[in-house]
Motif scaffolding. Structure first.
Motif, PDB file in Angstrom:
ATOM      1  N   GLU A 392      45.603  47.117  33.537  1.00  0.00           N
ATOM      2  CA  GLU A 392      45.307  46.002  34.432  1.00  0.00           C
ATOM      3  C   GLU A 392      43.789  45.886  34.526  1.00  0.00           C
ATOM      4  OE1 GLU A 392      47.445  47.019  37.999  1.00  0.00           O
ATOM      5  OE2 GLU A 392      49.316  47.265  36.874  1.00  0.00           O
ATOM      6  N   THR A 393      43.223  44.926  33.837  1.00  0.00           N
ATOM      7  CA  THR A 393      41.776  44.828  33.704  1.00  0.00           C
ATOM      8  C   THR A 393      41.139  43.830  34.674  1.00  0.00           C
ATOM      9  OG1 THR A 393      42.136  43.249  31.903  1.00  0.00           O
ATOM     10  CG2 THR A 393      41.778  45.555  31.298  1.00  0.00           C
ATOM     11  N   ALA A 394      41.940  43.152  35.468  1.00  0.00           N
ATOM     12  CA  ALA A 394      41.420  42.224  36.476  1.00  0.00           C
ATOM     13  C   ALA A 394      42.556  41.835  37.414  1.00  0.00           C
ATOM     14  CB  ALA A 394      40.820  40.976  35.826  1.00  0.00           C
ATOM     15  N   TYR A 395      42.167  41.413  38.613  1.00  0.00           N
ATOM     16  CA  TYR A 395      43.121  40.909  39.595  1.00  0.00           C
ATOM     17  C   TYR A 395      42.599  39.587  40.150  1.00  0.00           C
ATOM     18  CZ  TYR A 395      44.663  45.770  39.484  1.00  0.00           C
ATOM     19  OH  TYR A 395      45.100  46.998  39.067  1.00  0.00           O
ATOM     20  N   PHE A 396      43.510  38.700  40.507  1.00  0.00           N
ATOM     21  CA  PHE A 396      43.101  37.493  41.214  1.00  0.00           C
ATOM     22  C   PHE A 396      42.659  37.863  42.628  1.00  0.00           C
ATOM     23  CE2 PHE A 396      45.944  35.281  38.124  1.00  0.00           C
ATOM     24  CZ  PHE A 396      45.025  34.370  37.646  1.00  0.00           C
ATOM     25  N   ARG A 397      41.510  37.357  43.041  1.00  0.00           N
ATOM     26  CA  ARG A 397      41.097  37.508  44.439  1.00  0.00           C
ATOM     27  C   ARG A 397      41.749  36.443  45.323  1.00  0.00           C
ATOM     28  NH1 ARG A 397      36.245  40.497  45.832  1.00  0.00           N
ATOM     29  NH2 ARG A 397      35.256  41.398  43.992  1.00  0.00           N
ATOM     30  N   LYS A 398      41.960  35.258  44.743  1.00  0.00           N
ATOM     31  CA  LYS A 398      42.531  34.167  45.526  1.00  0.00           C
ATOM     32  C   LYS A 398      43.869  34.597  46.126  1.00  0.00           C
ATOM     33  CE  LYS A 398      40.353  30.594  42.659  1.00  0.00           C
ATOM     34  NZ  LYS A 398      40.556  29.404  41.805  1.00  0.00           N
TER      35      LYS A 398
END
Length: 600
Positions: A392-398
């Motif tokens: 998992e290299t990124a997550y949505f902040r929204k």
């Protein structure tokens, strides 16, 4: 411009709301749909109570279907478990038995049925009134109900059965009344346009008083009318509505300075907001979080990392991560510099400042492990806050509460969020108007005006502007020094500006964009050819220890590591997607089974 005397009506509305419990308190009202005509719908107080039920129905997140509708586009990977998934929306294998399809259909018709009760009884009451104030007040309530009926039908039109769905313009009384036949797509379009036009002509540009925050306005109706005409490629008519929103000072709309105000709790109902759905965790805590009557939502759990109380059921797609990571900064904008310690990488020894790791737009849209400048949950760096495991290299902040809690588990009762859903904001209007200008002609005037609108959106996030050096409203800003024509500017709009500015926002915005541009199949095929790999990220954690986040930094290209893991997106979607089958949702099988007029 509007026909109603808004201020007088707003004062009257405030009095009625106060007497029936205002703001979030009104969510405790008895559902008027459960009352008979004889005991309800006697006056404008009852009518306003019925309108509350319409607003509440529109809060149901199944109306927007944010996660699944974006899995159908190029925005997201469906959660953990790379490289395998069984998600039918991402794989383009869904059918008429999917829960999300059935729930969306049901939620939209609930909005319509409740709106019809308000409209029918409002029109009946107007016939009995002999004073203009009561007539105006009832008309204002009907206009709100027609807005919601109209937008519900735009969602049905754009998402189901090539736009051919049953029209309900009355309140069913007998069982047979619920079994309406399909109307043609043209009939559905004419119906919802009439509703939205009525709302546009009769809603105020703004509402007075805090108790009215969140009520729909003429600007929201204009936005949906403009969007509808844009989707139909009537660029001239669409531009009329978009220009009205941008230039009409009565609406009071302007881009906010900080893009994060469009996603945060602190920035709710700001000057950029045009259509926003309000939520709260302060009411109805006894309900199951997934109950359609709840006034909170569960989106923060869906998007947050696992160790921070989330389900990480939707992660940014690989191409989207790389697009955010590669956004170029305007190095003449002081917002792109942060304080640093002398001797650290990139630190200017004179100013003790260094460039930001990533653009403001990137940092407030997604959480990246090597973003050193934007805090995450608990005010920690992203690398400190979460472990970025399981590829998992990124997550949505929204949609997440990273700015206000240390973990989503801090919110009691669990699995609830009070963050609002922003359906339409001014940046979207700028970009849609830019498309109208590009598509309305290939002359330099249209391209220059479109570029100016795009640059307004980019300048807000301190991004390098597009176009020749020294041009436009911000001549001292860095520009990419490229001369754009209609084709190249449209490419930029399609593959950079709209997806990066509006990722995961609105109602199926990215999916509908790709479908109406006729590029969805090609998009899946192009993206399925790309290869990515994940590098490690060593850093010093908050306790001063050397720590490594393994496989957390996404990079494009073939993996340099022997037998290293490769990220490949949309391989199955590229094969499976068939416009005639997957371009629209089918009517749910439960509806087809229940309604004999759909089987003819």
């Amino acid at each position: 411009m509007k026909k109603l005397i808004v201020k007088k009506i707003a004062v009257a509305l405030l009095l009625i709301i106060s007497s029936t419990a205002c703001s979030d308190d009104y969510l405790e009202e008895t559902n008027p749909n459960e009352l008979s005509t004889g005991s309800f719908w006697k006056n404008n107080v009852d009518l306003n109570g019925g309108l509350t039920a319409v607003y509440n129905a529109f809060k149901n997140t199944s109306v927007f279907n944010i996660v699944s509708d974006n899995h159908r586009a190029d925005m997201s990977w469906p959660g953990f478990g790379r490289p395998n998934t069984q998600n039918s929306f991402y794989l383009q294998t869904f059918n008429d038995s999917e829960n999300d399809i059935r729930n969306k259909w049901s939620a939209l018709y609930t909005v319509i049925f409740r709106a019809n009760q308000v409209i029918a009884n409002g029109e009946r009451l107007i016939e009995t009134y002999d004073d203009q104030d009561n007539i105006d007040f009832a008309t204002l309530i009907i206009a709100q109900a027609k807005f919601f009926r109209g937008i519900a039908y735009t969602y049905l039109y754009n998402m189901f059965n090539q736009g051919s769905v049953p029209i309900f313009d009355f309140v069913p009384e007998a069982e047979s009344d619920f079994y309406q036949p399909l109307s043609t797509a043209e009939e559905v379009k004419a119906f919802y346009l009439a509703d939205l036009e009525f709302a546009y002509e009769n809603l105020p540009p703004v509402w007075d008083g805090n108790a009215n925050v969140g009520r729909v306005t003429a600007a929201a109706a204009a936005a949906e009318l403009g969007r509808s005409y844009l989707y139909e490629e009537d660029y001239t008519t669409a531009a009329v509505y978009f220009n009205d929103i941008i230039t009409n000072g009565e609406y009071g709309r302007s881009l906010v300075d900080n893009i994060n105000d469009n996603f945060s709790e602190a920035g709710e109902f700001n000057s950029e907001s045009i259509l926003e759905v309000s939520y709260s965790i302060n009411f109805k805590s006894e309900l199951n979080p997934y109950d359609s009557q709840n006034v909170s939502n569960v989106l923060s759990r869906i998007f947050a990392p696992a160790n921070l109380g989330g389900f990480r059921a939707s992660l940014p797609s690989a191409w989207l991560q790389m697009a955010y990571k590669s956004e170029e900064l305007d190095m003449n904008d002081p917002r792109n510099f942060v304080p640093c310690e002398d001797g650290t990488e990139g630190c200017d020894p004179v100013t003790l400042m260094r460039p930001r790791s990533y653009s403001l737009r990137a940092s407030y849209s997604v959480a990246l492990v090597d973003d050193k400048d934007t805090p995450y949950y608990g005010g920690l760096s992203t690398a400190d806050a979460t472990i970025f495991n399981n590829k998992e290299t990124a997550y949505f902040r929204k949609y997440t509460n990273w700015a206000t809690v240390t973990s989503e588990n801090d919110i009691v009762p669990n699995t609830r969020s009070g963050l609002n859903i922003r359906l339409v904001r001014l940046a979207d209007i700028y970009l849609m108007l830019a498309e109208c200008l590009i598509k309305g002609g290939t002359d330099d005037g249209g391209v220059e005006q479109a570029m100016a609108l795009i640059n307004e959106v980019r300048h807000r996030s301190a991004l390098k502007l597009i176009g020749p050096d020294g041009s436009g409203a911000y001549p001292s800003a860095d520009h990419d020094n490229i001369t754009y024509d209609a084709n190249s500017l449209m490419e930029h709009l399609m593959y950079v500006e709209r997806p990066l500015e509006l990722a995961e926002e609105g109602h199926a915005v990215r999916f509908i964009d790709l479908r109406r541009w006729g590029i969805l199949k090609d998009r899946f095929q192009d993206l399925s050819q790309k290869r990515y790999w994940a590098d490690n990220y060593p850093f010093i954690d908050k306790e001063g220890k050397s720590v490594t986040r393994w496989g957390s930094v996404l990079k494009e290209g073939e993996s340099p590591i022997a037998n290293g893991f490769m990220f490949i997106d949309y391989a199955q979607a590229a094969v499976n997607y068939n416009e005639s089958i997957h371009g629209y949702y089918p009517i749910p099988n439960s509806e087809v089974t229940a309604n004999p007029n759909l089987n003819n």
